[in-house]
Each structure stands twice: as C-alpha cells, then as structure tokens.
Design an enzyme around this catalytic site. Structure first.
Site, PDB file in Angstrom:
ATOM      1  N   HIS A  76     -13.779 -79.108  -2.930  1.00 52.26           N
ATOM      2  CA  HIS A  76     -13.953 -80.646  -3.074  1.00 52.26           C
ATOM      3  C   HIS A  76     -13.906 -81.195  -3.968  1.00 52.26           C
ATOM      4  O   HIS A  76     -13.883 -81.201  -4.857  1.00 52.26           O
ATOM      5  CB  HIS A  76     -15.436 -80.491  -2.193  1.00 52.26           C
ATOM      6  N   ASP A 195     -19.577 -80.173 -10.427  1.00 57.77           N
ATOM      7  CA  ASP A 195     -19.473 -79.865  -8.998  1.00 57.77           C
ATOM      8  C   ASP A 195     -18.562 -80.264  -8.210  1.00 57.77           C
ATOM      9  O   ASP A 195     -18.438 -81.627  -8.407  1.00 57.77           O
ATOM     10  CB  ASP A 195     -20.743 -79.961  -8.912  1.00 57.77           C
ATOM     11  N   GLU A 229     -18.218 -82.746   1.706  1.00 58.45           N
ATOM     12  CA  GLU A 229     -19.006 -81.325   1.142  1.00 58.45           C
ATOM     13  C   GLU A 229     -20.093 -81.998   0.928  1.00 58.45           C
ATOM     14  O   GLU A 229     -21.090 -80.983   1.241  1.00 58.45           O
ATOM     15  CB  GLU A 229     -17.817 -80.380   0.247  1.00 58.45           C
ATOM     16  N   GLU A 230     -20.363 -82.834  -0.038  1.00 61.96           N
ATOM     17  CA  GLU A 230     -21.785 -83.231  -0.977  1.00 61.96           C
ATOM     18  C   GLU A 230     -22.408 -83.714   0.446  1.00 61.96           C
ATOM     19  O   GLU A 230     -23.895 -83.759   0.243  1.00 61.96           O
ATOM     20  CB  GLU A 230     -21.347 -84.431  -1.533  1.00 61.96           C
ATOM     21  N   ASP A 250     -16.720 -73.576  -6.375  1.00 58.75           N
ATOM     22  CA  ASP A 250     -17.472 -74.523  -6.561  1.00 58.75           C
ATOM     23  C   ASP A 250     -18.482 -73.938  -7.620  1.00 58.75           C
ATOM     24  O   ASP A 250     -17.866 -72.834  -8.330  1.00 58.75           O
ATOM     25  CB  ASP A 250     -18.932 -74.663  -5.434  1.00 58.75           C
ATOM     26  N   HIS A 330     -25.721 -81.658 -10.533  1.00 57.92           N
ATOM     27  CA  HIS A 330     -25.737 -82.389  -9.879  1.00 57.92           C
ATOM     28  C   HIS A 330     -26.198 -83.926 -11.095  1.00 57.92           C
ATOM     29  O   HIS A 330     -26.991 -84.293 -10.612  1.00 57.92           O
ATOM     30  CB  HIS A 330     -26.643 -82.384  -8.670  1.00 57.92           C
TER      31      HIS A 330
END
Length: 411
Positions: A76, A195, A229-230, A250, A330
């Site tokens: 992603h 990420d 995706e997030e 990922d 994150h």
C-alpha cells in the site's frame, strides 16, 4: 555451507533510492494521486504493464506460465495523515486523524496542507495548545494528549478564521506529515511512513528484477498497490477471482512483547482478524530456512493489512503477511536495509515456487477426498475419547431411547 540469499548491490541501492523518493511524496489515505503517478512512471520505465482501478489503485502483471492470475502481491502506498476539522478563530487549524495514530506522534511534526488549488500547498507545524514553556511553565507537561489539544500553526501571516479563508483553506483539506527520511551509516532508515512505502519499494524492486532479466514465473502474478489500507479498505477491490495465494508485504511490529526483527523478515501467524493461512505461512517459513534468510514468527494484536481487507471482501484465496521490521510504527519509524532485503529475498523465492498445493489450489472448489488435509491434522485429532481406558476406537453408537418414556416419574 548453505548459501544465504542476498540482493545484488545495485538492486539494493535502487530499492533504497526508490524508497526515499516514495517517502518524500506525500500520500495520506484519500489523497494519493501524486505517489501513484510516481509509481506508474517507475513501472513505465521498467516496461511493466499496469492499469488503475476506478478509485486509483494500481494493478500490474508479472508474467507467468499459468493461463490465469494465480498469485497476488499486495502493498500500500497510502499513509496515515490528517484532515482539517475546523478553521479556528486564532488563525490555526484543528485536526482529525486519517488512519489510526496518536496525536502525540503528530505533535512537533512539520506538515503540508493541501488546499483545493492543486498547484499550491501551505506548510506548518503541529503544536500542542500550550506550546511555550516561557508562557505556561510546567503546564506544558501536564496538558492532556489528544487531537483536540493540538493545532497547526501555519507558516503564513494569519491570526483569524477570515485570514484562513482568504488563503483558500477549507474544512476537509488534507494535511500530510512530512516524512523527513534519514539513512544512517549503520544501515538504518529513520522516517515517517515506512509503513507502506517500504513495501512498495520492495515490490517495485521485484518487478525490476523480473523485467530486466526477462524472467517468466511459474504463475502469473498481480502486483497490487492499494491506496486506502490505512483506513481499512485496502485490497477490498481489484483482486481477480483466480488468485489462489495472496501475500501482503507490510510492516512488522518491533516492540516490547513482540518477536518481530529489524535485521530479517517476519512471518506473522495471525493478526487481530485471525490466523493467516496455515499452509502458506509455514511454506514461507520453510523457504526462509532453505534460503538462509533470517526470519522470525510473530502474532499481532492491534494490526490489520491488505490481506484482511481482501478476505473480508470475499476473496477465496490463501492469505499471508510478510513483514519488514519497523520500530515505533505510526510514529518516528525505523527499519534496517537488512530487513528490506530479507523481505525481498523471501518474496523472490516464493514467486519462483509452484502453488502450495498445485492440483488443489488450481480451482476454487473441489471434493473432500482431494482436500490436502493430510498435510495438517494429526490422526488423533479426528477422535479424542473422554476416558481412554483400553478403547482404541469410538465403538458403536448408542441406539438411544424413546422419548417421552411410557413409565416412571417423567411419563
């Protein structure tokens, strides 16, 4: 001595350069056109054909000998970010997160605010409401943490809501956290948004290797680059019905209480949505061992990926996750080149193999007698007596009794 799988130095350098370019292209979920243009340009240069879905996710085909698209590799390109919730009377912006992360990791971050004019953006800084120690003293340490306790200070002369409106700002404008990537002498990459984008760099490096060497895989493979995706949608659309194996690449969670590693690849057994495919995950473990690729197994409690979105959308495929180690996900993230290389090598090895069960996996359904159950259950799983004694089999079923009885207190 067993040979350890490794990337050529030129391939590794290309992958890192590509990652740095991706990191410096803002792409919060919902505003990903710029990074998808970049990825498309790279694939065009490599001669890899691709198309876009209506919503903008990218699907490229890696050539294979099979008549159908049997495999998919999902990564992603979208990242966490923010959106303007309120134009404040003091000339600053209140935020709402896009994706799941804490305001404490946004605080202090430099940002770009994208107004509706596509040719312009405004820079700023996310600050706590009480940001000046010379004014608030110890209160700067005791104020709560939360999105209602931070604001964006713009790098413009503004002091009112009207000033913000004149600049073209609106509720719903996207706010991207600037990644500020750094490559250290020890091979670490420190940046926001590893990420997602490190997975894209790995996938593009695989596509480059196949294209330059004109390799034909045993199975046609879709490389899917998703854009939501997030926020949970991810690979929920665009996956062909023929796909028998899906692997999402990922981040792996490097944190206390986890087993993920920064100097190798992690093969998660499960995440918050349940176990990954038993046979495919263990096949990946065997491949890592055979190829001499350092790896670890892990289980994630607060994690979902493109694989989860695909399965929830109804994809009838084996699904697994392969992770490059990321510390402080994150937040201010960190990975190591060795982890990216290990993930690349494992995916490269997987792409060269037949399907997990070539005959069974070739079709979406089949007969019970053909199901490869002998590869998982122990024989004793089929019957475990409550009291073993001298019994070696369940014995005859009880014939039961007529109900209600004709005599006795219950008649």
């Amino acid at each position: 001595m067993r040979q350890t799988a490794a990337m050529a130095e030129a391939d590794r350098a290309w992958m890192i350069d590509t990652l740095l370019a991706l990191l410096q292209t803002p792409s919060p979920s919902g505003r990903t056109d710029a990074v998808m243009q970049l990825i498309g340009d790279i694939l065009d240069d490599l001669g890899v054909p691709f198309t876009l879905t209506r919503r903008g996710a990218l699907t490229a085909e890696l050539p294979g000998e099979s008549a159908t698209t049997d495999r998919a590799l999902a990564v992603h390109a979208d990242t966490i970010g923010c959106m303007v919730r309120t134009l404040k009377d003091n000339g600053r912006l209140e935020l709402v997160p896009v994706g799941t992360f804490s305001a404490r990791f946004a605080t202090g971050g430099r940002v770009r605010i994208f107004i509706d004019d596509p040719d312009e953006f405004i820079t700023g800084t996310v600050l706590p409401l009480k940001a000046s120690g010379h004014r608030f003293g110890d209160e700067i340490d005791t104020q709560p943490t939360g999105w209602e306790h931070v604001e964006v200070r713009l790098d413009r002369r503004v002091s009112s809501r009207e000033d913000l409106v004149r600049l073209g700002l609106n509720v719903g404008d996207f706010v991207a956290l600037i990644a500020s990537p750094e490559l250290t002498a020890d091979g670490y990459i420190v940046s926001r948004h590893l990420d997602g984008k490190a997975g894209v760099a790995i996938a593009l490096a695989l596509a480059r290797n196949l294209s330059q060497n004109k390799l034909v895989l045993p199975h046609r493979t879709m490389m899917m680059v998703t854009i939501t995706e997030e926020v949970g949608h991810g690979a929920s659309h665009g996956l062909p019905a023929d796909v028998a194996e899906l692997i999402s690449v990922d981040n792996a969670v490097c944190a206390p209480g986890q087993h993920s590693i920064e100097d190798g690849v992690t093969i998660p057994m499960a995440d918050m949505h349940g176990p990954f495919d038993y046979h495919l995950t263990r096949k990946l473990c065997r491949l890592a061992e055979e190829q001499g690729i350092p790896f670890a197994r892990d289980v994630f409690r607060y994690y979902r990926s493109d694989a989860a979105a695909a399965i929830e959308a109804g994809a009838e495929t084996r699904a697994a996750l392969v992770g490059f180690g990321v510390d402080a996900s994150h937040g201010w993230e960190r990975t190591h080149i060795a982890s990216l290389e290990a993930a690349y090598c494992l995916m490269n090895a997987w792409l060269q193999t037949p399907l997990t069960f070539a005959k069974w996996d070739a079709k979406p359904t089949g007969k019970l007698r053909d199901f490869p159950s002998s590869k998982q259950p122990a024989p004793t799983e089929q019957w475990v007596p409550l009291a073993r004694g001298e019994h070696e089999s369940p014995g005859d079923a009880s014939p039961g009794a007529h109900w209600p009885p004709s005599t006795g207190p219950q008649s």
